[in-house]
Write a protein that holds these residues in place. Structure first.
Motif, mmCIF file in Angstrom:
data_model
loop_
_atom_site.group_PDB
_atom_site.id
_atom_site.type_symbol
_atom_site.label_atom_id
_atom_site.label_comp_id
_atom_site.label_asym_id
_atom_site.label_seq_id
_atom_site.Cartn_x
_atom_site.Cartn_y
_atom_site.Cartn_z
ATOM 1 N N VAL A 195 0.848 -1.196 0.000
ATOM 2 C CA VAL A 195 0.000 0.000 0.000
ATOM 3 C C VAL A 195 0.881 1.242 0.000
ATOM 4 O O VAL A 195 1.738 1.409 0.856
ATOM 5 C CB VAL A 195 -0.949 0.005 1.213
ATOM 6 N N ARG A 196 0.656 2.092 -0.989
ATOM 7 C CA ARG A 196 1.406 3.341 -1.066
ATOM 8 C C ARG A 196 0.749 4.406 -0.196
ATOM 9 O O ARG A 196 1.427 5.170 0.476
ATOM 10 C CB ARG A 196 1.466 3.821 -2.513
ATOM 11 N N LYS A 197 -0.596 4.442 -0.211
ATOM 12 C CA LYS A 197 -1.285 5.513 0.506
ATOM 13 C C LYS A 197 -2.743 5.133 0.734
ATOM 14 O O LYS A 197 -3.370 4.508 -0.117
ATOM 15 C CB LYS A 197 -1.215 6.797 -0.321
ATOM 16 N N VAL A 198 -3.262 5.532 1.897
ATOM 17 C CA VAL A 198 -4.687 5.422 2.210
ATOM 18 C C VAL A 198 -5.156 6.837 2.511
ATOM 19 O O VAL A 198 -4.616 7.489 3.413
ATOM 20 C CB VAL A 198 -4.934 4.515 3.437
ATOM 21 N N GLN A 199 -6.129 7.312 1.739
ATOM 22 C CA GLN A 199 -6.640 8.667 1.973
ATOM 23 C C GLN A 199 -8.126 8.577 2.289
ATOM 24 O O GLN A 199 -8.900 7.975 1.541
ATOM 25 C CB GLN A 199 -6.397 9.584 0.776
ATOM 26 N N VAL A 200 -8.503 9.180 3.428
ATOM 27 C CA VAL A 200 -9.863 9.084 3.943
ATOM 28 C C VAL A 200 -10.597 10.387 3.673
ATOM 29 O O VAL A 200 -10.183 11.457 4.121
ATOM 30 C CB VAL A 200 -9.848 8.800 5.460
ATOM 31 N N TYR A 201 -11.695 10.275 2.925
ATOM 32 C CA TYR A 201 -12.570 11.410 2.629
ATOM 33 C C TYR A 201 -13.874 11.219 3.403
ATOM 34 O O TYR A 201 -14.092 10.180 4.007
ATOM 35 C CB TYR A 201 -12.849 11.489 1.128
ATOM 36 N N GLY A 202 -14.733 12.192 3.337
ATOM 37 C CA GLY A 202 -16.021 12.088 4.025
ATOM 38 C C GLY A 202 -16.905 10.991 3.459
ATOM 39 O O GLY A 202 -17.680 10.372 4.186
#
Length: 179
Positions: free
Chosen positions: A154-161
């Motif tokens: 996993v390079r990145k986990v981005q959490v949005y609404g």
């Protein structure tokens, strides 16, 4: 101290009462062995504004609750009201690990993602078989092994609404599976 060579400073009964109180109030800080104490997404998870989130926890009535918190909330540098996020760790970790496991278990998704730049069909089949085997054994992995796999793939986990974006490093995933 040399036993028997001086009078005790504290009465023996008082000493025993204090020792009992200290023992009752002691926090057991032994090494934990459960998955719940490993922050699987540390250094991988970002909030909707692209700010790194850091693992945090609180203890209420002896139960430890883990979170990922936007760094500005931890440091107190909130730029504008409503900025920053605080997410329960168990739920976000379960969501991300389930999604990665599902990706590994889906040969079509792996091939559509250009999972392997390997032109050899035999090598591609080998990688797909390794991915399926890893997906099948996913639930039995210990926390440290799972964290190592996630940090590799996993390079990145981005959490949005309204969503969570998980960016997979496909070359690193292929490299992990090929040994």
């Amino acid at each position: 101290a040399y036993p028997g060579q001086h009078a005790p400073i504290i009465d023996h009964d008082l000493w025993e009462k204090v020792q009992a109180m200290l023992a009752a109030n002691r926090v057991n800080r032994r090494a934990r062995d459960g998955k719940s104490d490993v922050s699987l997404l540390a250094s991988l998870i970002y909030d909707a504004d692209g700010e790194l989130m850091t693992p945090s926890h609180t203890v209420k009535k002896g139960v430890r609750y883990r979170y990922y918190v936007s760094k500005s909330l931890v440091t107190g540098r909130i730029k504008a009201e409503g900025k920053g996020q605080r997410i329960p760790a168990v739920q976000i970790e379960a969501l991300v690990t389930d999604r990665v496991r599902a990706w590994l278990a889906d040969p079509a998704a792996l091939l559509n993602a250009n999972f392997s730049s390997e032109p050899d069909v035999g090598a591609q089949k080998g990688l797909l078989a390794e991915a399926a085997e890893l997906a099948a054994s996913w639930q039995s992995l210990d926390a440290e092994r799972l964290r190592a796999i996630l940090r590799t793939m996993v390079r990145k986990v981005q959490v949005y609404g309204d969503r969570v974006d998980v960016t997979i490093d496909q070359r690193a995933a292929a490299s992990l599976l090929s040994g």
